[in-house]
Write an enzyme that holds these catalytic residues in place. Structure first.
Site, PDB file in Angstrom:
ATOM      1  N   GLN A 198       0.864  -1.180   0.000  1.00  0.00           N
ATOM      2  CA  GLN A 198       0.000   0.000   0.000  1.00  0.00           C
ATOM      3  C   GLN A 198       0.902   1.232   0.000  1.00  0.00           C
ATOM      4  O   GLN A 198       1.403   1.648   1.043  1.00  0.00           O
ATOM      5  CB  GLN A 198      -0.905  -0.017   1.220  1.00  0.00           C
ATOM      6  CG  GLN A 198      -1.684  -1.314   1.403  1.00  0.00           C
ATOM      7  CD  GLN A 198      -2.767  -1.498   0.339  1.00  0.00           C
ATOM      8  OE1 GLN A 198      -3.728  -0.738   0.278  1.00  0.00           O
ATOM      9  NE2 GLN A 198      -2.609  -2.516  -0.497  1.00  0.00           N
ATOM     10  N   ALA A 239     -11.588   2.427   4.844  1.00  0.00           N
ATOM     11  CA  ALA A 239     -10.629   1.580   4.132  1.00  0.00           C
ATOM     12  C   ALA A 239      -9.855   2.358   3.064  1.00  0.00           C
ATOM     13  O   ALA A 239     -10.095   3.535   2.816  1.00  0.00           O
ATOM     14  CB  ALA A 239     -11.359   0.396   3.512  1.00  0.00           C
ATOM     15  N   HIS A 240      -8.930   1.630   2.420  1.00  0.00           N
ATOM     16  CA  HIS A 240      -8.033   2.264   1.451  1.00  0.00           C
ATOM     17  C   HIS A 240      -8.791   2.846   0.258  1.00  0.00           C
ATOM     18  O   HIS A 240      -9.738   2.275  -0.242  1.00  0.00           O
ATOM     19  CB  HIS A 240      -6.936   1.296   0.982  1.00  0.00           C
ATOM     20  CG  HIS A 240      -7.421   0.000   0.427  1.00  0.00           C
ATOM     21  ND1 HIS A 240      -6.573  -1.029   0.094  1.00  0.00           N
ATOM     22  CD2 HIS A 240      -8.660  -0.451   0.126  1.00  0.00           C
ATOM     23  CE1 HIS A 240      -7.268  -2.040  -0.375  1.00  0.00           C
ATOM     24  NE2 HIS A 240      -8.533  -1.712  -0.362  1.00  0.00           N
ATOM     25  N   ASN A 241      -8.342   4.032  -0.138  1.00  0.00           N
ATOM     26  CA  ASN A 241      -8.853   4.749  -1.310  1.00  0.00           C
ATOM     27  C   ASN A 241     -10.284   5.249  -1.160  1.00  0.00           C
ATOM     28  O   ASN A 241     -10.914   5.648  -2.137  1.00  0.00           O
ATOM     29  CB  ASN A 241      -8.710   3.911  -2.581  1.00  0.00           C
ATOM     30  CG  ASN A 241      -7.268   3.724  -2.998  1.00  0.00           C
ATOM     31  OD1 ASN A 241      -6.646   2.708  -2.661  1.00  0.00           O
ATOM     32  ND2 ASN A 241      -6.715   4.692  -3.698  1.00  0.00           N
TER      33      ASN A 241
END
Length: 346
Positions: A198, A239-241
């Site tokens: 990541q 969460a991511h993005n």
């Protein structure tokens, strides 16, 4: 500090009903009022307390009309809750702020520290980190390499901000918040799951609040973004993005899967779950424990799993509550039908 009703009314542009010289030095809930305290009434459920409260001053909305005599001095305003917030902010600003860098804090040689900054004992400030003016970093907080924190921020104890993340001005991060941990990204293989690095960051814009033990994961690539004015409660997972719109608020235990886009001025109740890769429009209100599997258009008000309009949801809830009785009734009807069939076949 002590203030009179006249001074308070001038500050919040209110109308005094009663003694303009009444003074207060503390705050109290209306049901726990005491002499020398200021309280407020905005929720009609608490109206009975205004007739018996011991508070010296009570903030009320302009449309409030007393049904009985009230002992307290009233200050009528457009919005009692908003006026209370202004007074509480004034009270907070009047408190002395911590300043200085504790000798037990670690600050990397390449870090840049602004003016009037407080850094508590055992805090860690990494290489090339930038800390803005008037920011307070409490003990045992970790600020990783390359992190940029704006002016007037407040990071309570045990906050962790991973490398290269960016925090705007006047943000508040409560204890246990984790900004920039790896997103949950793994590639399935015949032998298990391979971790996907990541390499993105997290960006918190100005005036973002992050509650205790809330996690905002770094992006796989690019940035996970929380736009200005958003307020996130405790125990929330972003969460991511993900991208969270300006002035959106989320209550505790909301979970948002990766790459979701949330609009501006949304309100999510506790334990709402949002699927990944969907878009929630502006000004969407979601009731507690709603599960959202697909995109939602702007200005929607939904609750439940699957989500539905509140009127339909509460009708369905009544039906669900009555299911045991309905099942019993259906069994009895089936029994009667079978008995009728047997009579007809004779």
């Amino acid at each position: 500090m002590e203030f009179s009703a006249k001074q308070i009314a001038a500050f919040i542009q209110g109308e005094i009903i009663g003694d303009e010289n009444a003074t207060v030095h503390t705050f109290a809930k209306i049901e726990e009022g005491m002499p020398g305290a200021i309280s407020f009434l905005s929720n009609p459920k608490y109206t009975p307390y205004i007739y018996e409260t011991q508070s010296s001053i009570v903030l009320v909305n302009k449309d409030f009309v007393p049904e009985h005599e009230i002992r307290a001095t009233l200050i009528k305003v457009d919005n009692a809750y908003e006026s209370l917030a202004k007074l509480l902010n004034l009270y907070e600003m009047s408190k002395p702020k911590k300043q200085g860098i504790d000798s037990l804090a670690y600050i990397a040689p390449s870090a840049k520290i602004g003016e009037n900054v407080y850094i508590g004992a055992f805090a860690y400030i990494g290489e090339n980190a930038v800390i803005g003016d008037n920011t307070q970093i409490y003990p045992h907080t970790f600020v990783g390499d390359g992190v940029k924190i704006g002016n007037g921020c407040l990071l309570y104890s045990n906050v962790n901000v991973y490398h290269d993340c960016r925090i705007g001005n006047e943000c508040i991060l409560h204890s246990g918040a984790v900004i920039g941990a790896d997103g949950f990204g793994f590639a399935p293989t015949p032998n298990g799951y391979d971790k996907i690095p990541q390499i993105g960051i997290v960006i918190l814009e100005d005036k973002v609040d992050i509650g205790a033990n809330t996690c905002v994961d770094r992006a796989t690539m690019g940035a996970t973004i929380i736009h200005s004015g958003a307020k996130i409660d405790n125990l929330v997972q972003i969460a991511h993005n993900d991208e969270i719109g300006s002035h959106t608020v989320m209550a505790a235990q909301v979970g948002i899967a990766g790459s979701a886009k949330i609009g501006e001025w949304c309100m999510f109740g506790g334990q709402v779950g949002i699927a990944g890769h969907i878009t929630i429009g502006d000004r969407v209100n979601l009731g507690a424990q709603s599960g959202i599997p697909s995109s939602i258009k702007a200005d929607s008000v939904l609750i439940g799993t699957p989500p539905m309009e509140p009127k339909a949801y509460f009708k369905a809830a009544v039906v669900t509550k009555n299911l045991p009785d309905m099942q019993k009734e259906i069994r009895n009807l089936r029994k009667e039908v079978e008995e009728l069939k047997q009579l007809l076949n004779k």
